[in-house]
Design a protein around this motif. Sequence first.
Motif, PDB file in Angstrom:
ATOM      1  N   LYS A 118       0.835  -1.192   0.000  1.00 56.37           N
ATOM      2  CA  LYS A 118       0.000   0.000   0.000  1.00 56.37           C
ATOM      3  C   LYS A 118       0.876   1.251   0.000  1.00 56.37           C
ATOM      4  CE  LYS A 118      -3.973  -1.994   2.439  1.00 56.37           C
ATOM      5  NZ  LYS A 118      -4.868  -1.862   3.641  1.00 56.37           N
ATOM      6  N   SER A 119       0.319   2.334  -0.519  1.00 61.56           N
ATOM      7  CA  SER A 119       1.037   3.605  -0.560  1.00 61.56           C
ATOM      8  C   SER A 119       0.184   4.689   0.085  1.00 61.56           C
ATOM      9  CB  SER A 119       1.362   3.997  -2.008  1.00 61.56           C
ATOM     10  OG  SER A 119       1.910   5.301  -2.058  1.00 61.56           O
ATOM     11  N   THR A 120       0.832   5.564   0.860  1.00 60.49           N
ATOM     12  CA  THR A 120       0.096   6.676   1.465  1.00 60.49           C
ATOM     13  C   THR A 120      -0.183   7.786   0.464  1.00 60.49           C
ATOM     14  OG1 THR A 120       2.111   7.845   2.145  1.00 60.49           O
ATOM     15  CG2 THR A 120       1.219   6.193   3.668  1.00 60.49           C
ATOM     16  N   GLY A 121       0.545   7.795  -0.645  1.00 57.87           N
ATOM     17  CA  GLY A 121       0.361   8.851  -1.632  1.00 57.87           C
ATOM     18  C   GLY A 121       1.014  10.163  -1.255  1.00 57.87           C
ATOM     19  N   LEU A 122       1.843  10.140  -0.196  1.00 63.09           N
ATOM     20  CA  LEU A 122       2.479  11.373   0.263  1.00 63.09           C
ATOM     21  C   LEU A 122       4.000  11.346   0.153  1.00 63.09           C
ATOM     22  CD1 LEU A 122       0.362  11.952   3.499  1.00 63.09           C
ATOM     23  CD2 LEU A 122       0.292  13.335   1.425  1.00 63.09           C
ATOM     24  N   GLY A 123       4.569  10.155  -0.044  1.00 56.55           N
ATOM     25  CA  GLY A 123       6.017  10.002   0.010  1.00 56.55           C
ATOM     26  C   GLY A 123       6.768  10.886  -0.960  1.00 56.55           C
ATOM     27  N   LEU A 124       6.391  10.865  -2.232  1.00 58.67           N
ATOM     28  CA  LEU A 124       7.124  11.639  -3.230  1.00 58.67           C
ATOM     29  C   LEU A 124       6.916  13.137  -3.050  1.00 58.67           C
ATOM     30  CD1 LEU A 124       6.739   9.521  -6.494  1.00 58.67           C
ATOM     31  CD2 LEU A 124       8.790   9.863  -5.113  1.00 58.67           C
ATOM     32  N   ALA A 125       5.738  13.531  -2.571  1.00 57.34           N
ATOM     33  CA  ALA A 125       5.508  14.956  -2.295  1.00 57.34           C
ATOM     34  C   ALA A 125       6.458  15.433  -1.200  1.00 57.34           C
ATOM     35  CB  ALA A 125       4.057  15.183  -1.890  1.00 57.34           C
ATOM     36  N   ILE A 126       6.643  14.605  -0.181  1.00 57.32           N
ATOM     37  CA  ILE A 126       7.567  14.954   0.910  1.00 57.32           C
ATOM     38  C   ILE A 126       9.004  14.965   0.405  1.00 57.32           C
ATOM     39  CG2 ILE A 126       8.465  14.195   3.143  1.00 57.32           C
ATOM     40  CD1 ILE A 126       5.653  13.040   3.709  1.00 57.32           C
ATOM     41  N   VAL A 127       9.357  13.963  -0.412  1.00 58.74           N
ATOM     42  CA  VAL A 127      10.713  13.879  -0.968  1.00 58.74           C
ATOM     43  C   VAL A 127      11.051  15.148  -1.744  1.00 58.74           C
ATOM     44  CG1 VAL A 127      12.041  12.752  -2.794  1.00 58.74           C
ATOM     45  CG2 VAL A 127      10.942  11.370  -1.038  1.00 58.74           C
ATOM     46  N   ARG A 128      10.137  15.594  -2.607  1.00 57.32           N
ATOM     47  CA  ARG A 128      10.420  16.792  -3.400  1.00 57.32           C
ATOM     48  C   ARG A 128      10.620  18.012  -2.506  1.00 57.32           C
ATOM     49  NH1 ARG A 128       6.429  19.254  -7.979  1.00 57.32           N
ATOM     50  NH2 ARG A 128       5.064  19.438  -6.147  1.00 57.32           N
TER      51      ARG A 128
END
Length: 384
Positions: A338-348
């Motif tokens: 499962k993915s929270t859908g927030l990881g890449l937004a936080i990474v950027r």
Amino acid sequence: MDAPRIADAIARYVLDEAALILLVLDRAGSLLRANAYACRLIGFNAGGSHAALLPECFADLVVDFTQGVTLSGMLEQPEKPHLLNIRTAGGLPQTFYFRFLDLGPEILAVGEVNSLEIETLRRNLILANHELSNLSRELQKTNAELVRSNDLKNQFLGMAAHDLRNPIGVILSYSEFLSEEAADVLNEEHLQFLQTIRRSSEFMLRLLNDLLDVARIESGRLDLEREPVDLAALIRENVLLNQVLADKKGIRIAFRAEDGLPPVPADRQKIEQVLNNLLSNAMKFSPAGTSVDVTLARNDGDAVVSIRDEGPGIPESDRQKLFQPFARMSVKSTGGEKSTGLGLAIVRKIVQGHAGRIRVDSEPGRGTTVSFSLPLTDPSGGAP
């Protein structure tokens, strides 16, 4: 003062001072004489207010968009003002109302600006400026309200996530304890229940942590504690940690680094968060038996980290949504993760907070490469 002297004074004023275009034309439309204002406006190098001009056709001065303006046609209607655009020395056409008087061998062309039209235009511009000012004030008020609403949202989000994290952590701890200590006394169905509770609790805890990160970042509280970081050593540590998870899916993580890279001024914990997120994403979408390649190289004044997988790739329609919070992607994980859908937004946000850049290169069926760069010198001007 007698009438002839008055007429002579008026004539001198019209020829030398008045903001009128006075042109004397021959029957063929060539320019013979002009007043001082016309000379200045059109750009003739005349020796005096009514000095002779070099032969030039009146039609060449007119910007005719309709190709229907003719001198003969305008002479047929001497009482009617003709709206014409005249070329000027400044390069921009200017609009005048012209009347043409037939003087026999010569034609007098008189051009004037419609003062009533200018006044109407001025009033309209003032009204438009007032409306624009009102709209600008309304926009500023709306923006201020949106900022306050966003701050309240972040405050509520942070409070809710913080308060929920502790009970979710307790549920996770108890489920792990029961799975380990009571495995011998529980039947298979009950153990499956515990596994479901544990996986759901782990996902909820990740989601809450990501929500807290988003709330802090959006409220402007991305506090970075920069220090000289050996990026190659940090990546090796994270590769070893993630290799344990990769082994469960039959995935190999390979890392190679360029020699001689200096330490990078960065927040070690935040960059570790970036690496863990990108490595877990790469493994999440990689089939068994494939590799994830991690490289570290220098590009001008930046250290560039690239993580390449051999997964299904990202369709063009999904790439614009990659860094948007809670974006739903069409690509599915290979192990049902499962993915929270927030990881890449936080990474950027973390990478941008370090004055770095992040990019994604992908092609359906040929894997995905995520690269991010970090300056080798402190953005504030300090040395690494």
